[in-house]
Design an enzyme around this catalytic site. Structure first.
Site, mmCIF file in Angstrom:
data_model
loop_
_atom_site.group_PDB
_atom_site.id
_atom_site.type_symbol
_atom_site.label_atom_id
_atom_site.label_comp_id
_atom_site.label_asym_id
_atom_site.label_seq_id
_atom_site.Cartn_x
_atom_site.Cartn_y
_atom_site.Cartn_z
ATOM 1 C CD GLU A 26 -3.140 0.071 2.247
ATOM 2 O OE1 GLU A 26 -2.917 0.079 3.201
ATOM 3 O OE2 GLU A 26 -4.314 0.197 1.940
ATOM 4 C CE LYS A 81 -12.104 2.262 1.081
ATOM 5 N NZ LYS A 81 -11.633 3.496 1.847
ATOM 6 C CG HIS A 98 7.490 -29.886 -0.183
ATOM 7 N ND1 HIS A 98 7.886 -30.805 -0.614
ATOM 8 C CD2 HIS A 98 8.210 -29.217 0.821
ATOM 9 C CE1 HIS A 98 9.047 -31.348 -0.023
ATOM 10 N NE2 HIS A 98 9.142 -30.058 1.038
HETATM 11 O O1 PA5 Z 1 -3.159 1.426 6.173
HETATM 12 C C1 PA5 Z 1 -4.246 2.082 5.763
HETATM 13 O O2 PA5 Z 1 -4.306 3.374 5.996
HETATM 14 C C2 PA5 Z 1 -5.488 1.320 5.314
HETATM 15 O O3 PA5 Z 1 -5.201 0.108 5.132
HETATM 16 C C3 PA5 Z 1 -6.620 1.434 6.637
HETATM 17 O O4 PA5 Z 1 -5.850 0.987 7.752
HETATM 18 C C4 PA5 Z 1 -7.834 0.444 6.313
HETATM 19 O O5 PA5 Z 1 -8.113 1.038 4.878
HETATM 20 C C5 PA5 Z 1 -8.739 0.815 7.229
HETATM 21 O O6 PA5 Z 1 -9.052 2.157 7.520
HETATM 22 P P1 PA5 Z 1 -10.020 2.591 8.607
HETATM 23 O O7 PA5 Z 1 -9.207 2.520 9.852
HETATM 24 O O8 PA5 Z 1 -10.310 4.062 8.325
HETATM 25 O O9 PA5 Z 1 -11.463 1.914 8.850
#
Ligand code: PA5
Length: 449
Positions: free
Chosen positions: A288, A423, A309
């Site tokens: 990410e 989303k 394996h």
């Molecule tokens: O690293 C990040 O920012 C994302 O992976 C969030 O943690 C994830 O989308 C969850 O978001 P939120 O805590 O706003 O529900």
């Protein structure tokens, strides 16, 4: 640093190549540490191990003690950075036989997870299973609006209120969220839940050392002070600006050098199934943070020996676009030894008296040499021990190296604009008001399904 070492002897990287990276790494370090780079609004985690407010630690531990009194099971509701850090540390440190032992004696509540996917059967089974147990819920969402955990929490809140009454549920639900914004903050204030704040300047995947991770980990019995101590030791160590003696910077530099050589897939390998979720957390952190603007190393993971394996074939012999980073526990003092067998039909008596740890280490050595010979460079992260302190070191090592790597790559390592596309489509397809035109376009595109 005592406890964590990076071995580049099997990476094929020359000292001169590392030297060439010195100035770039130093510039990236300064951007990160001084909060001067892209996404600098989200670098609150960088100095956190040093600035962490111990009064908050007391508050987390007090809340954890209160929940432990009340429950056999803590349901942690969250997705991405809101649950993966907890799961990574918890699975690394827990007794894998704990589900069996729980029936004999229960010292700490078990954590189960919800809101990290939308699978119906899982949720049905979860709601059925917790009916037999005393339950608390920790709902974690920084934005407070993420659909998956919001749906799971809506169901769990209703379950808890039916089972314990509105006041009883209030005592068993803790919300970890933004200090002022979002639907979860509004709900928590309205209902009077105990809350913990996720500071504005810390994004989800860098939040494991905040109450996001600390509270559920404390409930499950992890020594969160040792975890923070380990992170603090790493924080102090990695302020060192010299690349040659800074393992964190060397890791960031080595990945960059290998990427420039066409090694665009990094596989995090381990020889201990307890580390599976450390790899999941690491994949989120790097995937990410770096995968944007058409750039970034693709992070993947394997568990050895199991995956020797399966994926071992590809790593040895498939397309040569891979490098491996091995997470290796260096403590080889094992006590569980292979026994002598009178018949020796399997021909393994030559191993009698050797510990499983020694044998596992030989599996590592053999694999390392085979994969390197096959054209897969190996970086080895040597971790002295798997305990809370050393896991704290490792978490901070990976987070800081990720920030530096992102800046070396020229991306903002603290945003995730690509997550929005799915989303938007999901909302449109589910008929969310305001998405009507987009829904029509998508439904036309789905005709081929
Ligand atoms: O690293 C990040 O920012 C994302 O992976 C969030 O943690 C994830 O989308 C969850 O978001 P939120 O805590 O706003 O529900």
């Amino acid at each position: 640093m005592a406890g964590l070492n990076l071995n580049l002897n099997y990476s094929g990287i020359q000292d001169s190549q590392l030297n060439n990276m010195k100035e770039m790494v130093r510039a990236a370090q300064q951007l990160l540490e001084n909060g001067a780079g892209a996404g600098s609004d989200f670098t609150g985690w960088v100095h956190l191990p040093q600035t962490f407010d111990m009064a908050l630690m007391d508050q987390v531990e007090a809340c954890a003690a209160r929940l432990k009194e009340k429950c056999d099971v803590l349901v942690v509701v969250g997705i991405g950075g809101s649950y993966l850090g907890t799961r990574a540390v918890s699975e690394a440190l827990k007794d894998p036989m704990e589900p069996l032992r729980r029936f004999c004696s229960r010292e700490n509540p078990t954590i189960i997870y919800a809101g990290h996917h939308l699978e119906e059967r899982y949720m049905e089974q979860l709601l059925g299973a917790i009916d037999e147990l005393e339950v608390c819920v920790n709902v974690i969402s920084k934005s407070g609006t993420t659909t998956e955990p919001a749906i799971a929490f809506r169901m769990l809140k209703s379950y808890m209120e039916k089972r314990y009454g509105v006041d009883g549920a209030k005592e068993r639900i803790v919300a970890t969220t933004d200090k002022a914004r979002g639907a979860l903050r509004t709900l928590a204030d309205e209902k009077g839940y105990e809350t913990f704040v996720i500071e504005d300047d810390i994004g989800g995947r860098y939040s494991v050392l905040t109450p996001v991770g600390l509270l559920p980990l404390a409930v499950s019995g992890v020594d969160i002070r040792a975890l923070m101590e380990g992170a603090k030791a790493a924080y102090e160590e990695y302020l060192n600006p010299e690349l040659e003696t800074n393992n964190c910077f060397k890791y960031a530099a080595a990945r960059t050098i290998l990427q420039d050589q066409g090694k665009v897939v990094e596989i995090l390998a381990n020889y201990n199934p307890a580390l599976q979720y450390i790899s999941e957390w690491w994949k989120q952190l790097y995937g990410e943070s770096e995968g944007k603007d058409g750039r970034g190393i693709f992070p993947a993971s394997v568990q050895f020996s199991s995956d020797l394996h399966s994926m071992g074939q590809y790593i040895q012999d498939g397309r040569r676009m891979i490098f491996e980073t091995v997470l290796l526990e260096t403590d080889q003092n094992g006590s569980l030894k292979v026994n002598e067998d009178g018949q020796n039909l399997d021909g393994l008596n030559f191993l009698a008296g050797k510990s499983l740890k020694e044998i596992n280490f030989k599996a590592f050595e053999g694999t390392l040499l085979a994969h390197v010979a096959g054209g897969t460079p190996n970086l080895v992260i040597e971790l002295e021990k798997i305990d809370a302190y050393h896991i704290g070191q490792l978490l901070y090592f990976f987070m800081k190296a990720c920030g530096i790597s992102g800046y070396l790559l020229g991306v903002n390592p603290f945003d995730q604009p690509g997550v929005e596309a799915y989303k938007k489509n999901m909302f449109a397809l589910l008929g969310k008001p305001g998405y009507e035109a987009h829904r029509q376009t998508l439904e036309a595109a789905l005709k081929r399904l």
